[in-house]
Design a protein around this motif. Structure first.
Motif, mmCIF file in Angstrom:
data_model
loop_
_atom_site.group_PDB
_atom_site.id
_atom_site.type_symbol
_atom_site.label_atom_id
_atom_site.label_comp_id
_atom_site.label_asym_id
_atom_site.label_seq_id
_atom_site.Cartn_x
_atom_site.Cartn_y
_atom_site.Cartn_z
ATOM 1 N N ARG A 1 0.882 -1.166 0.000
ATOM 2 C CA ARG A 1 0.000 0.000 0.000
ATOM 3 C C ARG A 1 0.916 1.211 0.000
ATOM 4 O O ARG A 1 1.610 1.464 0.989
ATOM 5 N N PRO A 2 0.986 1.959 -1.100
ATOM 6 C CA PRO A 2 1.982 3.026 -1.187
ATOM 7 C C PRO A 2 1.765 4.095 -0.112
ATOM 8 O O PRO A 2 0.692 4.166 0.493
ATOM 9 N N GLY A 3 2.779 4.925 0.081
ATOM 10 C CA GLY A 3 2.645 5.975 1.084
ATOM 11 C C GLY A 3 3.887 6.830 1.153
ATOM 12 O O GLY A 3 4.883 6.553 0.485
ATOM 13 N N PRO A 4 3.837 7.889 1.959
ATOM 14 C CA PRO A 4 4.985 8.770 2.075
ATOM 15 C C PRO A 4 6.038 8.203 3.032
ATOM 16 O O PRO A 4 5.706 7.618 4.063
ATOM 17 N N VAL A 5 7.309 8.370 2.667
ATOM 18 C CA VAL A 5 8.422 7.976 3.525
ATOM 19 C C VAL A 5 9.307 9.201 3.711
ATOM 20 O O VAL A 5 9.568 9.932 2.748
ATOM 21 N N LEU A 6 9.724 9.442 4.937
ATOM 22 C CA LEU A 6 10.553 10.612 5.219
ATOM 23 C C LEU A 6 11.965 10.190 5.610
ATOM 24 O O LEU A 6 12.147 9.199 6.326
ATOM 25 N N ILE A 7 12.945 10.928 5.102
ATOM 26 C CA ILE A 7 14.342 10.705 5.489
ATOM 27 C C ILE A 7 14.851 11.984 6.143
ATOM 28 O O ILE A 7 14.871 13.043 5.512
#
Lengths: 201, 558
Positions: B150-156
């Motif tokens: 399930r796609p989504g935002p990823v933060l680095i």
């Protein structure tokens, strides 16, 4: 109904916050949460005790399972398990009551770990019901302080194991592939050694 | 190379062609490295929220994670709305934020914020890089997580001192994350059970959401409907997965869905939910939802299943794969559903979508329907949130997947304009139209500058009714018409002058007869256009299922 959820998680910082944040953010209630390293130092085990209907517990497990840092999560309440909790309790005591307290302590195979003129500190390990029963008997003497670890549990049969960590093969890029600027920073110290201005901007 | 150079190179290796962002102290080394990139086009925004919505719009329009790059502290917190928007609607996105030096973390340093802590509940996953050797692997994992499952935002979160250290660039050939499994094919036995329920059903309805769009399942969904003749309704995020002019389309369901979609769902004996999550705006009163139906739920996210509605058959898997397998075994010897489709046809005839079309005044429904016609229902449409959004959903008539980009879950006003910019950069050859409200658009209107400077040819239609229209509608219906805080007219700017000051072509339209020519003129212009559409002030969106009511307790226009 009470459920015991056992989870294997990556042992690095922030994971406990992810788990507890998810639980509070989604409005789940937990009775206790105990966490510690496993035989594999990269992996920690969390034991979470929660009370709720099956649908709530199913949601907790599914939502925990979605966390990237949670490797495995299962509800072990229905399994044959051994569950234990460690409790330290300071009981008000004087020469007149000390013996009575000791008797209760012995009956429960607990230990006295500290004696004071006015109190006894005891250590007891056992299932939650055993601990609760003992504390109830000690209540009339005056319980000054109780510290509980929360439940930890292990299944008698199946082991919950984390799949091994795989490090992917890497391709190293030669200098030619790098950008034109690459030559410049060679003058800079190698990794680890601080360059000027490392900590400010 | 430096950590910053490794970061940019890793982004290039991931195939990134566009980055939306704004520089600042803690991310300066990375911006310095970005300056040398020939592959990546950098889009400077006016506000970091805009960058996050642009990355989201790019991601939804293309299926590839959109990327935004901003500094620490306030810049990072400005992206939170964008992250939450993307998270609720499962949009693929990677957000890189600068962070103070690892040695300063926790000291309340200048522009420091606990960004991983703040964004934990609104990202699929986040990372704080603590070692320069982790940069490349982290980027690789972040993109992998953002676009799969399930796609989504990823933060680095990228500390400035790490970005200055040196490292050898080592590219991991593949990604292994032991705590992350991606469901693909659905369980065969469960698919079989679903096929049997479908076979025995007399009143089936297919209910499709954004998950089907994300999975690219439009062909499989179309084949299923063609094969079975089962009527299909979609959520707002599912719009475009199935052509809405097809006779089996019931169009959108839910609070502002069509009467016939809602009646069909309520009277059905089988609801087949595909990539949808039974949001409260879709189900109405959950206790009274779908009272006679068995429910099949196909979704990639196991946690979506039986979350709010108990289902009878659940299939965890990629919607496209599952529908493909289901199409293979769904029986030709099914119950006859003609009586059911006849009933639905009658509802369609009796309760069509309608609006009051009178005089010279422009009805938003009319204007949006015309935008649909002029663009041949093929433009990429973005919206803000409110009345115009629901009318866009009702009247544009979507035909292509990934053509409706809107904040369905979080309901983020101000999403439309930056999302349109992002979508346009992702699909440069297509027409991108933003249908927005006068309230909604002002939340991110500073991004007009971005569109103007980079000559991004988005067509912005502002439906100006001088109110926060949806709020006004609720106040009229449920709060004795006490218009507390919803009146915008006296304080609205002159939108034409605003556009011109940004160097954007401006058109005004206040008569019904001018609507079509104005739309044509806007579309013909090679560059960004703002159309100020002066519309009827006090129209309400109907049909409407008031909050807490069952889906068939509909308020409709007389």
């Amino acid at each position: 109904m009470k459920h015991i959820i056992s989870a294997l998680v990556e042992n690095h910082s922030g994971v406990l916050a992810r788990v507890s944040g998810l639980i509070s953010g989604r409005g789940f209630n937990i009775d206790s949460l105990a966490v510690g390293e496993t035989q594999d130092p990269d992996v920690s085990r969390m034991t979470i005790v929660t009370t709720g209907d099956d649908r709530v517990v199913e949601q907790i497990i599914k939502q925990l399972g979605k966390l990237i840092d949670v490797i495995k999560v299962v509800d072990i309440s229905e399994d044959e398990i051994i569950d234990r909790e460690l409790v330290l309790a300071k009981i008000s005591a004087n020469p007149a009551t000390r013996n009575d307290i000791m008797q209760i302590v012995n009956t429960f195979r607990a230990k006295v770990v500290d004696v004071n003129p006015k109190s006894l500190t005891i250590e007891v390990t056992g299932s939650e019901s055993k601990v609760d029963a003992m504390l109830e008997l000690l209540l009339p003497f005056g319980i000054l302080e109780v510290v509980r670890t929360g439940l930890v549990a292990i299944s008698r049969r199946a082991e919950l194991a984390a799949p091994e960590k795989i490090t992917a093969k890497t391709t190293r890029f030669s200098a030619g592939d790098e950008k034109p600027k690459a030559g410049k920073e060679k003058k800079k110290a190698a990794a680890g050694k601080k360059a000027i201005g490392d900590d400010w901007y | 190379m430096t950590g910053a150079q490794a970061m940019i190179k890793a982004l290039e290796m991931e195939g990134v062609d566009t980055i939306f962002g704004l520089p600042g102290g803690a991310i300066l080394p990375t911006f310095d490295a970005l300056y040398d990139s020939k592959q990546i086009k950098f889009i400077l925004v006016r506000h970091e929220q805009g960058a996050s919505h642009m990355a989201d719009g790019y991601g939804r329009a293309t299926g590839k994670p959109g990327v935004c790059l901003v500094t620490s502290g306030p810049a990072a917190t400005n992206t939170v709305t964008g992250l939450a928007t993307a998270f609720m609607d499962s949009a693929p996105m990677v957000c890189i934020t600068g962070q103070v030096a690892t040695t300063a973390i926790g000291s309340d340093a200048f522009q420091e914020a606990d960004v991983c802590g703040i964004t934990r509940p609104v990202t699929k996953h986040n990372y704080l890089i603590r070692d320069v050797r982790d940069i490349v692997r982290t980027v690789r994992e972040a993109f992998y997580i953002a676009r799969t499952g399930r796609p989504g935002p990823v933060l680095i979160d990228f500390p400035v001192n790490i970005s200055r250290q040196t490292v050898e660039f080592e590219w991991p050939e593949e990604v292994h994350i032991r705590g992350y499994e991606i469901p693909s094919k659905g369980d065969k036995a469960q698919i079989q059970k679903a096929a049997e329920l479908i076979k025995d059903s007399k009143r089936p309805v297919l209910y499709v959401g954004g998950g089907a769009v994300g999975s690219g399942a439009n062909k499989e969904i179309f084949d299923f409907v063609e094969k079975t003749g089962i009527p299909i309704t979609t959520t707002v995020l599912g719009l475009g997965i199935f052509p809405e002019d097809h006779p089996d389309s019931l169009r959108m369901l839910g609070m502002h869905g069509t009467v016939y979609a809602n009646y069909s769902v309520q009277r059905s004996d089988l609801l087949i939910a595909v990539g949808a999550r039974f949001d409260d705006r879709v189900t109405g009163n959950i206790e009274k939802f779908c009272p006679h139906a068995k429910i099949i739920h196909i979704d990639i996210d196991p946690a979506s299943i039986s979350k709010t509605v108990k289902v009878d058959v659940s299939i965890v898997g990629d919607v496209r794969h599952v529908m493909k397998d289901l199409n293979k075994i769904v029986s030709d010897k099914r119950q006859d559903i003609t009586a059911w489709t006849d009933q639905i046809a009658e509802w369609k005839k009796k309760h069509p979508l309608k609006y009051k079309d009178s005089g010279d005044v422009i009805r938003q429904e009319y204007a949006i329907a015309k935008i649909g016609e002029v663009t041949k229902h093929k433009a990429v449409v973005t919206t803000g949130v409110g009345q115009h959004q629901m009318w866009a959903a009702q009247w544009y008539k979507f035909k292509a997947p990934r053509s409706m980009l809107t904040s369905g879950g979080l309901g983020t006003m101000g999403y439309g304009l930056p999302a349109a910019i992002g979508a346009q950069l992702g699909r440069p050859k297509e027409t991108v139209v933003c249908i927005d409200g006068d309230g909604s658009v002002q939340m991110t209107i500073c991004e007009l500058t971005t569109a103007a400077y980079y000559k991004i040819p988005v067509k912005l239609f502002i439906m100006d009714n001088e109110y926060h229209g949806m709020v006004r509608q609720w106040q009229q219906l449920f709060y004795n018409n006490r218009l507390s805080g919803s009146v915008l007219g006296p304080s609205n700017p002159d939108f034409l002058k605003l556009a011109e000051s940004h160097g954007v072509k401006a058109l005004r339209c206040d008569k019904k007869d001018d609507v079509v020519p104005t739309i044509q003129k806007a579309l013909e212009h090679d560059g960004p256009v703002l159309v100020h559409m002066v519309v009827a002030k006090e129209d309400n969106v109907y049909p409407m299922v008031p909050s807490g009511h069952a889906l068939d307790q509909v308020m409709d226009m007389a």
